[in-house]
Design a protein around this motif. Sequence first.
Motif, PDB file in Angstrom:
ATOM      1  N   ALA A  15       0.821  -1.185  -0.047  1.00 44.85           N
ATOM      2  CA  ALA A  15      -0.099  -0.033   0.022  1.00 44.85           C
ATOM      3  C   ALA A  15       0.985   1.296   0.196  1.00 44.85           C
ATOM      4  O   ALA A  15       0.489   2.063  -0.598  1.00 44.85           O
ATOM      5  CB  ALA A  15      -1.005  -0.033   1.186  1.00 44.85           C
ATOM      6  N   PHE A  16       1.929   1.126   0.729  1.00 43.79           N
ATOM      7  CA  PHE A  16       2.668   2.335   0.742  1.00 43.79           C
ATOM      8  C   PHE A  16       3.651   2.578  -0.469  1.00 43.79           C
ATOM      9  O   PHE A  16       3.434   3.725  -0.957  1.00 43.79           O
ATOM     10  CB  PHE A  16       3.940   2.122   2.036  1.00 43.79           C
ATOM     11  CG  PHE A  16       4.942   3.125   2.059  1.00 43.79           C
ATOM     12  CD1 PHE A  16       4.634   4.610   2.478  1.00 43.79           C
ATOM     13  CD2 PHE A  16       6.185   3.163   1.287  1.00 43.79           C
ATOM     14  CE1 PHE A  16       5.690   5.499   2.583  1.00 43.79           C
ATOM     15  CE2 PHE A  16       7.157   4.280   1.271  1.00 43.79           C
ATOM     16  CZ  PHE A  16       6.937   5.373   2.010  1.00 43.79           C
ATOM     17  N   ARG A  17       3.953   1.462  -1.222  1.00 44.12           N
ATOM     18  CA  ARG A  17       4.700   1.521  -2.302  1.00 44.12           C
ATOM     19  C   ARG A  17       3.584   2.217  -3.600  1.00 44.12           C
ATOM     20  O   ARG A  17       3.893   3.150  -4.326  1.00 44.12           O
ATOM     21  CB  ARG A  17       5.359   0.252  -3.003  1.00 44.12           C
ATOM     22  CG  ARG A  17       5.788   0.449  -4.399  1.00 44.12           C
ATOM     23  CD  ARG A  17       7.105   1.391  -4.242  1.00 44.12           C
ATOM     24  NE  ARG A  17       7.586   1.624  -5.447  1.00 44.12           N
ATOM     25  CZ  ARG A  17       8.352   2.776  -5.956  1.00 44.12           C
ATOM     26  NH1 ARG A  17       8.443   3.580  -4.957  1.00 44.12           N
ATOM     27  NH2 ARG A  17       8.698   2.869  -7.084  1.00 44.12           N
ATOM     28  N   LEU A  22       1.692   6.573  -6.974  1.00 44.88           N
ATOM     29  CA  LEU A  22       0.253   7.358  -7.433  1.00 44.88           C
ATOM     30  C   LEU A  22       0.673   8.876  -7.049  1.00 44.88           C
ATOM     31  O   LEU A  22       0.027   9.592  -7.961  1.00 44.88           O
ATOM     32  CB  LEU A  22      -0.907   6.738  -6.786  1.00 44.88           C
ATOM     33  CG  LEU A  22      -1.401   5.734  -7.034  1.00 44.88           C
ATOM     34  CD1 LEU A  22      -2.620   5.212  -6.217  1.00 44.88           C
ATOM     35  CD2 LEU A  22      -1.701   5.485  -8.599  1.00 44.88           C
ATOM     36  N   LEU A  23       1.500   9.126  -6.216  1.00 42.24           N
ATOM     37  CA  LEU A  23       1.798  10.677  -5.833  1.00 42.24           C
ATOM     38  C   LEU A  23       3.140  11.178  -6.829  1.00 42.24           C
ATOM     39  O   LEU A  23       3.293  12.332  -6.799  1.00 42.24           O
ATOM     40  CB  LEU A  23       2.210  10.671  -4.501  1.00 42.24           C
ATOM     41  CG  LEU A  23       1.440  10.640  -3.329  1.00 42.24           C
ATOM     42  CD1 LEU A  23       1.717  10.697  -1.864  1.00 42.24           C
ATOM     43  CD2 LEU A  23       0.293  11.644  -3.542  1.00 42.24           C
ATOM     44  N   GLY A  24       3.314  10.343  -7.667  1.00 41.58           N
ATOM     45  CA  GLY A  24       4.279  10.647  -8.551  1.00 41.58           C
ATOM     46  C   GLY A  24       5.722  10.395  -8.614  1.00 41.58           C
ATOM     47  O   GLY A  24       6.550  11.121  -9.596  1.00 41.58           O
ATOM     48  N   ALA A  25       5.960   9.726  -7.727  1.00 42.11           N
ATOM     49  CA  ALA A  25       7.505   9.324  -7.532  1.00 42.11           C
ATOM     50  C   ALA A  25       8.108   8.442  -8.687  1.00 42.11           C
ATOM     51  O   ALA A  25       7.038   7.932  -9.189  1.00 42.11           O
ATOM     52  CB  ALA A  25       7.873   8.586  -6.225  1.00 42.11           C
ATOM     53  N   PRO A  26       9.260   8.644  -9.191  1.00 42.57           N
ATOM     54  CA  PRO A  26       9.686   7.618 -10.481  1.00 42.57           C
ATOM     55  C   PRO A  26       9.879   6.336  -9.829  1.00 42.57           C
ATOM     56  O   PRO A  26      10.073   5.743  -8.711  1.00 42.57           O
ATOM     57  CB  PRO A  26      10.951   8.332 -10.651  1.00 42.57           C
ATOM     58  CG  PRO A  26      11.442   9.012  -9.238  1.00 42.57           C
ATOM     59  CD  PRO A  26      10.276   9.485  -8.645  1.00 42.57           C
ATOM     60  N   PRO A  27       9.627   5.414 -10.640  1.00 43.55           N
ATOM     61  CA  PRO A  27       9.497   4.021 -10.447  1.00 43.55           C
ATOM     62  C   PRO A  27      10.958   3.647 -10.175  1.00 43.55           C
ATOM     63  O   PRO A  27      11.918   4.142 -10.723  1.00 43.55           O
ATOM     64  CB  PRO A  27       8.976   3.084 -11.881  1.00 43.55           C
ATOM     65  CG  PRO A  27       9.221   4.201 -12.705  1.00 43.55           C
ATOM     66  CD  PRO A  27       9.231   5.636 -12.320  1.00 43.55           C
TER      67      PRO A  27
END
Length: 62
Positions: A15-17, A22-27
């Motif tokens: 859920a954290f990942r 979803l908040l826009g962090a790069p994969p």
Amino acid sequence: MINLIVIGLIVAGTAFRLAVVLLGAPPTNSDEAIMGLTACLFPSRWFPVLVVGLLAVGSTGC
């Protein structure tokens, strides 16, 4: 009881990942993990010998 804790940790981590993505962090990818683990070994004077792939060592121009 221990199984519920393990399942809870897996669900919480997933859920954290998902929230971070979803908040826009790069994969992320596995090469980052390998480089990070290798960097953690250097202060303890362990020098691992491993091949992480040609793209990770900068040979894209060859």
